[in-house]
Design a protein around this motif. Structure first.
Motif, PDB file in Angstrom:
ATOM      1  N   GLU A  59      16.896   7.568  13.428  1.00  0.00           N
ATOM      2  CA  GLU A  59      16.226   6.341  12.973  1.00  0.00           C
ATOM      3  C   GLU A  59      16.573   5.161  13.883  1.00  0.00           C
ATOM      4  OE1 GLU A  59      13.927   6.679  10.977  1.00  0.00           O
ATOM      5  OE2 GLU A  59      14.452   8.681  10.263  1.00  0.00           O
ATOM      6  N   ARG A  95      11.191  -1.317  -3.565  1.00  0.00           N
ATOM      7  CA  ARG A  95      10.492  -0.041  -3.464  1.00  0.00           C
ATOM      8  C   ARG A  95       9.154  -0.101  -4.183  1.00  0.00           C
ATOM      9  NH1 ARG A  95      14.964   4.686  -4.591  1.00  0.00           N
ATOM     10  NH2 ARG A  95      16.213   4.336  -2.747  1.00  0.00           N
ATOM     11  N   LEU A 150      14.475  15.989   8.254  1.00  0.00           N
ATOM     12  CA  LEU A 150      13.340  15.157   7.842  1.00  0.00           C
ATOM     13  C   LEU A 150      13.655  13.690   8.147  1.00  0.00           C
ATOM     14  CD1 LEU A 150      10.606  14.780   6.444  1.00  0.00           C
ATOM     15  CD2 LEU A 150      11.810  14.784   4.248  1.00  0.00           C
ATOM     16  N   SER A 152      12.292   9.621   9.115  1.00  0.00           N
ATOM     17  CA  SER A 152      11.339   8.720   8.458  1.00  0.00           C
ATOM     18  C   SER A 152       9.916   8.913   8.977  1.00  0.00           C
ATOM     19  CB  SER A 152      11.770   7.260   8.619  1.00  0.00           C
ATOM     20  OG  SER A 152      11.691   6.869   9.972  1.00  0.00           O
ATOM     21  N   ILE A 153       9.784   9.332  10.227  1.00  0.00           N
ATOM     22  CA  ILE A 153       8.430   9.533  10.764  1.00  0.00           C
ATOM     23  C   ILE A 153       7.754  10.708  10.064  1.00  0.00           C
ATOM     24  CG2 ILE A 153       9.159  10.997  12.706  1.00  0.00           C
ATOM     25  CD1 ILE A 153       6.983   9.491  14.346  1.00  0.00           C
ATOM     26  N   ILE A 194       8.423  11.520   6.889  1.00  0.00           N
ATOM     27  CA  ILE A 194       8.111  10.991   5.555  1.00  0.00           C
ATOM     28  C   ILE A 194       6.845  10.134   5.623  1.00  0.00           C
ATOM     29  CG2 ILE A 194       8.934   9.480   3.713  1.00  0.00           C
ATOM     30  CD1 ILE A 194      11.777  10.312   4.436  1.00  0.00           C
ATOM     31  N   ARG A 195       6.737   9.364   6.702  1.00  0.00           N
ATOM     32  CA  ARG A 195       5.555   8.511   6.875  1.00  0.00           C
ATOM     33  C   ARG A 195       4.279   9.366   6.890  1.00  0.00           C
ATOM     34  NH1 ARG A 195       5.945   5.155  12.210  1.00  0.00           N
ATOM     35  NH2 ARG A 195       8.044   4.991  11.362  1.00  0.00           N
ATOM     36  N   ILE A 213       3.545  10.532   3.325  1.00  0.00           N
ATOM     37  CA  ILE A 213       3.005   9.447   2.493  1.00  0.00           C
ATOM     38  C   ILE A 213       1.548   9.157   2.875  1.00  0.00           C
ATOM     39  CG2 ILE A 213       3.156   6.968   1.986  1.00  0.00           C
ATOM     40  CD1 ILE A 213       6.174   7.185   2.243  1.00  0.00           C
ATOM     41  N   SER A 214       1.282   9.052   4.165  1.00  0.00           N
ATOM     42  CA  SER A 214      -0.086   8.744   4.610  1.00  0.00           C
ATOM     43  C   SER A 214      -1.077   9.778   4.098  1.00  0.00           C
ATOM     44  CB  SER A 214      -0.165   8.721   6.138  1.00  0.00           C
ATOM     45  OG  SER A 214       0.594   7.683   6.643  1.00  0.00           O
ATOM     46  N   ALA A 226      -0.644  11.925   1.581  1.00  0.00           N
ATOM     47  CA  ALA A 226      -0.704  11.928   0.108  1.00  0.00           C
ATOM     48  C   ALA A 226      -1.588  10.790  -0.389  1.00  0.00           C
ATOM     49  CB  ALA A 226       0.708  11.800  -0.463  1.00  0.00           C
ATOM     50  N   LYS A 227      -1.484   9.630   0.253  1.00  0.00           N
ATOM     51  CA  LYS A 227      -2.327   8.488  -0.147  1.00  0.00           C
ATOM     52  C   LYS A 227      -3.798   8.770   0.131  1.00  0.00           C
ATOM     53  CE  LYS A 227      -1.373   4.131   0.392  1.00  0.00           C
ATOM     54  NZ  LYS A 227      -0.903   2.806   0.839  1.00  0.00           N
ATOM     55  N   GLN A 248      -5.078  11.204  -2.349  1.00  0.00           N
ATOM     56  CA  GLN A 248      -5.266  10.582  -3.665  1.00  0.00           C
ATOM     57  C   GLN A 248      -6.541   9.730  -3.697  1.00  0.00           C
ATOM     58  OE1 GLN A 248      -2.543   7.306  -5.080  1.00  0.00           O
ATOM     59  NE2 GLN A 248      -1.970   8.819  -6.592  1.00  0.00           N
ATOM     60  N   THR A 285      15.235   7.792  -0.121  1.00  0.00           N
ATOM     61  CA  THR A 285      14.155   6.862   0.224  1.00  0.00           C
ATOM     62  C   THR A 285      13.225   6.590  -0.958  1.00  0.00           C
ATOM     63  OG1 THR A 285      12.955   8.776   1.097  1.00  0.00           O
ATOM     64  CG2 THR A 285      14.119   7.408   2.680  1.00  0.00           C
ATOM     65  N   GLY A 286      13.458   7.265  -2.074  1.00  0.00           N
ATOM     66  CA  GLY A 286      12.650   7.025  -3.270  1.00  0.00           C
ATOM     67  C   GLY A 286      11.284   7.679  -3.231  1.00  0.00           C
ATOM     68  N   ILE A 287      11.047   8.551  -2.261  1.00  0.00           N
ATOM     69  CA  ILE A 287       9.725   9.190  -2.143  1.00  0.00           C
ATOM     70  C   ILE A 287       9.478  10.138  -3.311  1.00  0.00           C
ATOM     71  CG2 ILE A 287       8.248  10.591  -0.641  1.00  0.00           C
ATOM     72  CD1 ILE A 287       9.089   7.723   0.366  1.00  0.00           C
ATOM     73  N   LEU A 307       7.363   8.738  -5.922  1.00  0.00           N
ATOM     74  CA  LEU A 307       5.964   8.446  -5.583  1.00  0.00           C
ATOM     75  C   LEU A 307       5.124   9.715  -5.473  1.00  0.00           C
ATOM     76  CD1 LEU A 307       6.590   5.850  -2.724  1.00  0.00           C
ATOM     77  CD2 LEU A 307       6.252   5.401  -5.160  1.00  0.00           C
ATOM     78  N   ILE A 308       5.748  10.772  -4.964  1.00  0.00           N
ATOM     79  CA  ILE A 308       5.070  12.061  -4.819  1.00  0.00           C
ATOM     80  C   ILE A 308       5.917  13.081  -5.573  1.00  0.00           C
ATOM     81  CG2 ILE A 308       4.171  13.771  -3.194  1.00  0.00           C
ATOM     82  CD1 ILE A 308       4.314  11.607  -1.006  1.00  0.00           C
TER      83      ILE A 308
END
Lengths: 151, 116
Positions: free
Chosen positions: A51, A105, B56, B58-59, B61-62, B65-66, B68-69, B72, B95-97, B100-101
């Protein structure tokens, strides 16, 4: 008792491009294994390093390419704990990635923005983080700790 | 380690996508287009199997998320199957994902949630 350094500080310089990130990861893993860092702690450091490098390479501007990114690893032990410390130094424009408070968040997927997770991951996965600007270089420092195993 | 992506169509609107290897910068770039093309379709239900992901970032995870959005927004749904993969689970939780998913350790539970 003062902390002792396990081995000499390990150093690696890499060009500021994304193709070098895996080489940095491999070096970090080997360096940490040689210094007795447990696998779970190596994984945490590896994620933080990825990161940090992604941030520097992606947002460091044009000056980032003028000099290599320098990585340092050192491991300290005292009577109760050990700590592995990674320093990432770059020649980009001064930028403290830890200056801004963590974003709130999102509550739903629809609200989620697919970025800005890198610093959050460094904050969450390392036990300590700091930043300084010294001699024209950004220095991001993060570390993980683990308890001494009782014999 | 190479990063790979494969899929199985369980039924007309239900697809299981399996990703393996490192989802770091290089790995995420390598599968990004294929991941999107496999995941994002109208009304599709998708389970993304992350049990063989060794790393895994952050890229990665990004990218999840992209997709999944986008799914949806087209009336579909994505859930994540992590099995016993502690490293990936920890990263998604940190990261709290996972809030969301939907994320599951059990394969049958992930299938049920995707189809619910």
């Amino acid at each position: 008792m003062a902390a002792s350094v396990v081995n000499p500080i390990a150093e690696l310089s890499i060009p500021a491009n994304t193709e070098e990130v895996r080489r940095a990861s491999a070096w970090l893993e080997l360096t940490c294994l040689e210094r007795g860092v447990p696998p779970d702690e190596i994984s945490r450091l590896d994620l933080c390093l990825n990161e940090a490098l992604a941030n520097v390479i992606g947002h460091g501007g044009t000056s980032i390419r003028a000099f290599p990114i320098r990585l340092h690893v050192d491991v300290h032990r005292n009577q109760t704990n050990s700590e592995a410390i990674v320093t990432v130094s770059d020649s980009g424009a001064p930028f403290n990635p830890l200056a801004n408070p963590p974003k709130s968040r999102p509550k739903t997927l629809a609200e989620a923005e697919p970025g800005g997770l890198g610093i959050l991951m460094i904050r969450k996965l390392s036990d300590n983080q700091s930043y300084r600007y010294s001699n024209g270089n950004n220095q991001l420092i993060f570390s993980v700790r683990w308890p001494k195993v009782q014999q | 380690m190479s990063t790979d992506i494969s899929f199985v169509d369980v039924s007309e609107n239900f697809r299981r996508i399996s990703i393996s290897g490192r989802l770091d910068i290089s790995g995420s770039d390598a599968i990004a287009l294929k991941f999107t093309s496999l995941a994002v379709a109208t009304n599709q239900r998708v389970v993304v199997d992350l049990t063989s992901v060794s790393f895994l970032a952050s890229i990665g995870i990004r990218s999840i998320i992209s997709n999944a959005k986008a799914l949806q927004q087209r009336g579909g749904k994505m859930v994540l199957f992590v099995g016993e993969n502690a490293a990936v689970t920890k990263t998604l939780e940190a990261t709290g994902i996972d809030t969301l998913i939907p994320m599951f350790a059990d394969a049958a539970a992930s299938d049920t949630a995707a189809l619910a």
